[in-house]
Design a protein around this motif. Structure first.
Motif, PDB file in Angstrom:
ATOM      1  N   ASN A 665       0.829  -1.214   0.000  1.00 17.39           N
ATOM      2  CA  ASN A 665       0.000   0.000   0.000  1.00 17.39           C
ATOM      3  C   ASN A 665       0.863   1.263   0.000  1.00 17.39           C
ATOM      4  O   ASN A 665       0.536   2.264  -0.655  1.00 17.39           O
ATOM      5  CB  ASN A 665      -0.944  -0.013   1.210  1.00 17.39           C
ATOM      6  CG  ASN A 665      -1.975  -1.128   1.098  1.00 17.39           C
ATOM      7  OD1 ASN A 665      -2.363  -1.514  -0.012  1.00 17.39           O
ATOM      8  ND2 ASN A 665      -2.417  -1.657   2.228  1.00 17.39           N
ATOM      9  N   ASN A 666       2.023   1.233   0.747  1.00 16.93           N
ATOM     10  CA  ASN A 666       2.904   2.410   0.784  1.00 16.93           C
ATOM     11  C   ASN A 666       3.466   2.702  -0.603  1.00 16.93           C
ATOM     12  O   ASN A 666       3.541   3.866  -1.031  1.00 16.93           O
ATOM     13  CB  ASN A 666       4.055   2.170   1.769  1.00 16.93           C
ATOM     14  CG  ASN A 666       3.559   2.045   3.200  1.00 16.93           C
ATOM     15  OD1 ASN A 666       2.498   2.588   3.548  1.00 16.93           O
ATOM     16  ND2 ASN A 666       4.318   1.341   4.042  1.00 16.93           N
ATOM     17  N   PHE A 667       3.892   1.660  -1.338  1.00 16.62           N
ATOM     18  CA  PHE A 667       4.453   1.878  -2.674  1.00 16.62           C
ATOM     19  C   PHE A 667       3.389   2.379  -3.650  1.00 16.62           C
ATOM     20  O   PHE A 667       3.683   3.173  -4.552  1.00 16.62           O
ATOM     21  CB  PHE A 667       5.073   0.583  -3.207  1.00 16.62           C
ATOM     22  CG  PHE A 667       6.444   0.310  -2.656  1.00 16.62           C
ATOM     23  CD1 PHE A 667       7.492   1.165  -2.931  1.00 16.62           C
ATOM     24  CD2 PHE A 667       6.688  -0.803  -1.857  1.00 16.62           C
ATOM     25  CE1 PHE A 667       8.770   0.915  -2.437  1.00 16.62           C
ATOM     26  CE2 PHE A 667       7.948  -1.044  -1.346  1.00 16.62           C
ATOM     27  CZ  PHE A 667       8.990  -0.182  -1.628  1.00 16.62           C
ATOM     28  N   ILE A 668       2.159   1.921  -3.471  1.00 20.52           N
ATOM     29  CA  ILE A 668       1.080   2.408  -4.353  1.00 20.52           C
ATOM     30  C   ILE A 668       0.868   3.902  -4.145  1.00 20.52           C
ATOM     31  O   ILE A 668       0.719   4.673  -5.105  1.00 20.52           O
ATOM     32  CB  ILE A 668      -0.230   1.616  -4.081  1.00 20.52           C
ATOM     33  CG1 ILE A 668      -0.060   0.155  -4.574  1.00 20.52           C
ATOM     34  CG2 ILE A 668      -1.413   2.272  -4.775  1.00 20.52           C
ATOM     35  CD1 ILE A 668      -1.220  -0.746  -4.187  1.00 20.52           C
ATOM     36  N   GLU A 669       0.893   4.357  -2.874  1.00 17.78           N
ATOM     37  CA  GLU A 669       0.744   5.795  -2.591  1.00 17.78           C
ATOM     38  C   GLU A 669       1.912   6.589  -3.189  1.00 17.78           C
ATOM     39  O   GLU A 669       1.716   7.660  -3.770  1.00 17.78           O
ATOM     40  CB  GLU A 669       0.679   6.006  -1.075  1.00 17.78           C
ATOM     41  CG  GLU A 669      -0.600   5.473  -0.438  1.00 17.78           C
ATOM     42  CD  GLU A 669      -0.588   5.665   1.080  1.00 17.78           C
ATOM     43  OE1 GLU A 669       0.383   6.274   1.585  1.00 17.78           O
ATOM     44  OE2 GLU A 669      -1.540   5.207   1.742  1.00 17.78           O
ATOM     45  N   THR A 670       3.139   6.054  -3.045  1.00 21.74           N
ATOM     46  CA  THR A 670       4.324   6.749  -3.609  1.00 21.74           C
ATOM     47  C   THR A 670       4.228   6.854  -5.122  1.00 21.74           C
ATOM     48  O   THR A 670       4.538   7.887  -5.719  1.00 21.74           O
ATOM     49  CB  THR A 670       5.604   5.987  -3.220  1.00 21.74           C
ATOM     50  OG1 THR A 670       5.672   5.872  -1.803  1.00 21.74           O
ATOM     51  CG2 THR A 670       6.847   6.708  -3.733  1.00 21.74           C
ATOM     52  N   LYS A 671       3.784   5.781  -5.784  1.00 21.11           N
ATOM     53  CA  LYS A 671       3.661   5.789  -7.254  1.00 21.11           C
ATOM     54  C   LYS A 671       2.665   6.860  -7.690  1.00 21.11           C
ATOM     55  O   LYS A 671       2.924   7.626  -8.637  1.00 21.11           O
ATOM     56  CB  LYS A 671       3.218   4.411  -7.733  1.00 21.11           C
ATOM     57  CG  LYS A 671       3.152   4.304  -9.269  1.00 21.11           C
ATOM     58  CD  LYS A 671       2.472   3.030  -9.723  1.00 21.11           C
ATOM     59  CE  LYS A 671       0.954   3.172  -9.522  1.00 21.11           C
ATOM     60  NZ  LYS A 671       0.180   2.091 -10.155  1.00 21.11           N
ATOM     61  N   ASN A 672       1.538   6.978  -7.013  1.00 21.49           N
ATOM     62  CA  ASN A 672       0.530   7.983  -7.372  1.00 21.49           C
ATOM     63  C   ASN A 672       1.076   9.391  -7.178  1.00 21.49           C
ATOM     64  O   ASN A 672       0.840  10.294  -7.988  1.00 21.49           O
ATOM     65  CB  ASN A 672      -0.735   7.778  -6.536  1.00 21.49           C
ATOM     66  CG  ASN A 672      -1.415   6.455  -6.854  1.00 21.49           C
ATOM     67  OD1 ASN A 672      -1.248   5.913  -7.963  1.00 21.49           O
ATOM     68  ND2 ASN A 672      -2.188   5.923  -5.909  1.00 21.49           N
ATOM     69  N   SER A 673       1.857   9.599  -6.067  1.00 18.85           N
ATOM     70  CA  SER A 673       2.438  10.916  -5.806  1.00 18.85           C
ATOM     71  C   SER A 673       3.447  11.292  -6.897  1.00 18.85           C
ATOM     72  O   SER A 673       3.478  12.423  -7.366  1.00 18.85           O
ATOM     73  CB  SER A 673       3.112  10.920  -4.432  1.00 18.85           C
ATOM     74  OG  SER A 673       3.767  12.142  -4.214  1.00 18.85           O
ATOM     75  N   LEU A 674       4.286  10.302  -7.308  1.00 16.80           N
ATOM     76  CA  LEU A 674       5.272  10.560  -8.365  1.00 16.80           C
ATOM     77  C   LEU A 674       4.592  10.904  -9.684  1.00 16.80           C
ATOM     78  O   LEU A 674       5.066  11.777 -10.432  1.00 16.80           O
ATOM     79  CB  LEU A 674       6.172   9.338  -8.549  1.00 16.80           C
ATOM     80  CG  LEU A 674       7.248   9.128  -7.480  1.00 16.80           C
ATOM     81  CD1 LEU A 674       7.925   7.772  -7.695  1.00 16.80           C
ATOM     82  CD2 LEU A 674       8.275  10.243  -7.528  1.00 16.80           C
TER      83      LEU A 674
END
Length: 855
Positions: A665-674
């Motif tokens: 879930n943390n990586f999914i949030e980071t991908k959306n932010s990028l």
């Protein structure tokens, strides 16, 4: 950039050092005759700042100098800088950059580790490269239209550089790099998410594998327990056999010791029997040994008497040899000295013969040197003549260039005129056949006249080049003679040295060696030397005869003594045999008894070892191999450890899967932010591009440049012309609805007609160029970024009539407050008095010289 001071030496026409201090100058003209070196001052400024002048090679070095050096001090944005560029022939350029530290009252070095990096720093400080510099501030000779003759797209690039808009390209590159790096991060995170999903999908397989490994672990533990019991039993049996083996080895060792002792006893009996036999042989010769001993004592007394005579004889023989050696030594010394002096006498006589010839050779060499030195004195006059002819070639080539340029311009005008109609493109009057013929005849006649002038000048140039080559060859020939002079000077020194050495040899012979030579010759002929040694030799020979020593009789006595000398040792051996033969016989009987006892003990021990070996062989047959059992146990333990590792690995996989579920879930949030940030940088990249903010800034600046240029052009043409810039135009492909980026220059006249800049020439074109270039410099001076507060015009008045010149002077007077320094180069004497300051340039035999006058 405001120049403070420039120092020039060895650069183009400036052979000797020349300095200009600009601090008291605001508006000035640089004047002098053609070829005096006016334009070389501007070349020096561009060369020291950018390394560019008429040439980038050694051609910038004055022909009479070893190196070119320019040192420029200038102010820029409240800082004072100093740039020095030095070029020696066939060596790399030396470039130094310094800034004045007002707090420390000293110059601080800014020079980088090489010239390329230092040049980049200079461009960074000025915020302008060479092309932008000369388009914004310099009206170089023959390049007043530097900006306007560029292609429309190139004009826009130069304008962007003049306005300092290259910083937006830097911002665009930064945004592009950020975009690229963020996109790489996003792709990396997508790859990580794919890996996480793959691992999560493997959870069930991992749990099944773990259950199978736990069952296998239990089975292995049971097998290992049974095998440990068997290993312990085998080791106890093995220890018992080891003890039995040690007992056998002990008895075998004792057996070997007994055998060695028995062998030693038998060997000793043999040695005693051998000694007894030898002693019995000696005892048989008892009478003969005692008779030989008595004879030996008599012969020994005779030998001692001969030894005494021999010692006296040897002493006298040594004296005889010493006296003979002294006599021979003196004879050899006399012969050696006499031989050396005789050879030297012959050399001295030959030297007296050679001296006159050497004197003649020296006179001939001096005569040759005098002739060459008279030729070398001609070199300064030849160099002066060469320099004058080279200067004439430069002047005439410049005239050919100006005439060719004028012909090219008129040829282009004629082509435009021939295509024009029905109105004249220059006066807008109806274009009649008579008008057309009159203009064409005029242009053709002027062109032919200029062509004839060019042919005449080129003929003169070729003649001058031939003369220059002849003078150079004469100088080279004389320089070759100078090398011959150096060789002759060395030859002269060698002859003088040889002459002096020969005279010294003759003088040394006459003073020191002639008398010695005659004395030695007399001694050699009369044999009158070593008198005392010869008398002593005769007395020694008489004494040797008196002794009566006979070496042969002495030798015969010595041989007889050697034959009988062994009788003394034989007598000692006889006495020893009588005293030792009885004890040896008793010792032999004792050893024989000991051997009998040892052989009985050896037999008992041998039977005991045989019984122990039979017991060992019986027990080892039924024993299990403990090493083999231990290897099986070790292998099972390794297999059990591998099972434990696999169980730990599977447990670790399950723990890792649990953590991956949390991290997903943390990586999914980071991908959306990028993705959001990447979209922002993509917009910034478009905004910083040439069609974004830079294009808007150019659109804002062009009205200012257009306004300033029209104000100046209005004064220069009496309101007859105005300028308009167009930044976009249609593509040739009519299907395209978008516009292409450009920077066209359109000229309007009083009648409202519009023509492109390319349709103008001569004085009109110069006034347009002048207005645009001044407007560029004015706008640049008022904007942030690069601040060029210096304006330089090189030979800008030649194409103007008298009224045009005065209008240019009026315009310069009106704009002078927009610039810190304005320098005008001209060769027209009538314009000098119109300037408050003058920099006079004069051509001399030592190169160009500079005189500054400030009213």
């Amino acid at each position: 950039m405001i120049p403070v001071q420039i120092q020039i030496e060895g650069f183009l026409s400036y052979q000797s050092p020349a300095t200009i201090n600009f601090e008291s100058i605001h508006l000035a003209c640089i004047s002098g005759s053609n070829g005096a070196g006016k334009s070389s001052i501007l070349d020096a400024i561009t060369w020291v700042l950018f390394g560019i002048a008429r040439s980038r090679s050694d051609d910038v070095i004055n022909q009479n100098s070893k190196s070119a050096s320019v040192n420029l001090t200038f102010k820029y944005e409240a800082q004072t800088y100093k740039v020095q560029r030095i070029k020696e022939r066939e060596k790399p350029v030396i470039l130094e950059l310094l800034v004045f530290d007002e707090n420390g009252d000293r110059w601080r070095v800014l020079t980088e580790h090489n010239s390329t990096e230092t040049q980049k720093k200079i461009v960074l400080i000025l915020r302008l490269d060479y092309e932008t510099f000369i388009n914004a501030s310099f009206f170089l000779q023959g390049k007043a239209d530097q900006f306007t003759i560029l292609k429309p797209s190139e004009r826009k690039e130069i304008l962007a550089s003049i306005l300092g808009l290259e910083i937006w390209e830097t911002y665009r590159n930064i945004a592009r790099e950020k975009h690229k790096n963020l996109d790489l991060d996003r792709k990396r995170i997508i790859g990580i998410l794919d890996e996480i999903e793959l691992e999560i999908n493997q959870e069930e397989d991992v749990q099944n594998q773990l259950s199978h490994l736990l069952v296998e672990e239990k089975s292995k533990n049971e097998s290992i327990s049974s095998l440990i019991t068997l290993v312990d039993q085998a080791k106890r049996v093995e220890q018992s056999l080891n003890n039995l083996e040690q007992t056998i080895k002990f008895h075998e060792n004792e057996f070997q010791k007994s055998q060695q002792k028995l062998d030693q006893k038998k060997k000793k009996i043999l040695e005693i029997e051998e000694q007894i036999q030898k002693l019995q042989i000696i005892l048989k010769n008892d009478n003969q040994i005692r008779s030989d001993y008595e004879k030996w004592k008599l012969v020994r007394l005779q030998l001692e008497k001969w030894e005494e005579k021999r010692e006296e004889y040897q002493y006298l023989e040594i004296q005889k040899q010493n006296y003979q050696q002294q006599i021979d030594l003196q004879r050899n010394q006399i012969d050696t000295q006499l031989k050396m002096l005789s050879d030297e006498f012959l050399k001295v006589e030959q030297t007296k013969i050679n001296l006159p010839q050497l004197n003649d050779d020296l006179a001939k060499v001096n005569e040759k040197i005098s002739i060459i030195e008279s030729q070398i004195l001609k070199i300064p006059d030849l160099n002066k003549d060469l320099e004058q002819k080279q200067e004439l070639v430069i002047q005439k080539r410049e005239m050919v260039k100006q005439l060719s340029t004028k012909n090219d311009e008129l040829r282009e005008h004629l082509k435009a005129f021939q295509k024009a109609g029905p109105e004249c493109p220059f006066c807008n009057q109806p274009l009649t056949q008579e008008h057309r013929k009159k203009y064409e005849d005029k242009v053709t006649t002027e062109g032919v006249e200029r062509k004839n002038q060019i042919v005449s000048l080129e003929t003169n140039i070729r003649d001058l080049l031939v003369q220059i080559e002849q003078v150079k060859n004469m100088i080279l020939d004389i320089q070759k003679l100078d090398k011959n002079r150096q060789i002759l000077e060395k030859e002269k020194t060698q002859i003088e040295t040889q002459f002096q050495n020969l005279e010294n040899q003759i003088l040394d012979w006459d003073l020191n060696k002639s008398e010695t030579y005659m004395k030695l010759d007399i001694l050699h002929r009369e044999d009158n030397f070593a008198v005392e040694e010869k008398e002593n030799l005769l007395e020694t020979l008489k004494a040797i005869e008196t002794i009566g020593y006979d070496s042969q009789a002495h030798q015969q006595c010595k041989i007889e003594e050697n034959k009988l000398r062994s009788s003394e040792n034989q007598l000692r051996e006889l006495d020893h045999a009588n005293s030792t033969i009885g004890p040896l016989r008793n010792q032999k009987i004792e050893l024989e008894q000991e051997i009998i006892e040892i052989e009985m003990d050896f037999h008992e021990k041998s039977e005991q070892v045989i019984r122990l070996k039979e017991t060992y062989a019986s027990e080892i047959k039924d024993m299990l191999d403990p090493n083999k059992l231990q290897k099986q146990l070790d292998q099972m333990q390794i297999e059990l450890n591998q099972i434990h590792l696999k169980i730990g690995g599977e447990n670790q996989k399950l723990d890792n899967i649990s953590r991956k579920k949390i991290n997903k879930n943390n990586f999914i949030e980071t991908k959306n932010s990028l993705s959001q940030t990447i979209a922002r940088y993509s917009k910034l990249e478009d905004a910083f591009g040439k069609n974004g903010i830079p294009a808007l800034l150019i659109e804002q600046a062009l009205p200012q440049i257009e306004e300033h240029a029209n104000q100046l052009l209005d004064k220069l043409t009496g309101g007859a012309m105005s300028i308009r810039f167009e930044t976009q135009s249609d593509y040739k492909d009519k299907k395209r609805i978008d516009k292409k980026e450009t920077l066209d220059i359109k000229i309007n006249d009083l009648d409202g007609n519009t023509r492109s800049y390319e349709m103008f020439s001569g004085g009109e074109a110069f006034r347009i160029n002048f207005a645009i270039r001044i407007a560029l410099s004015q706008v640049l001076a008022k904007r942030s970024g690069a601040k060029l507060q210096t304006l330089i015009i090189d030979e800008g008045f030649g194409s103007q009539d008298n009224e045009g010149r005065h209008r240019l002077i009026d315009v310069i007077a009106q704009i002078k407050n927009d610039f810190a320094k304005i320098l005008i180069i001209t060769h027209l004497d009538e314009l000098k008095e119109m300037f408050p300051a003058r920099i006079e340039v004069e051509k001399t035999n030592l190169g160009s010289r500079i005189f500054v006058q400030v009213s």
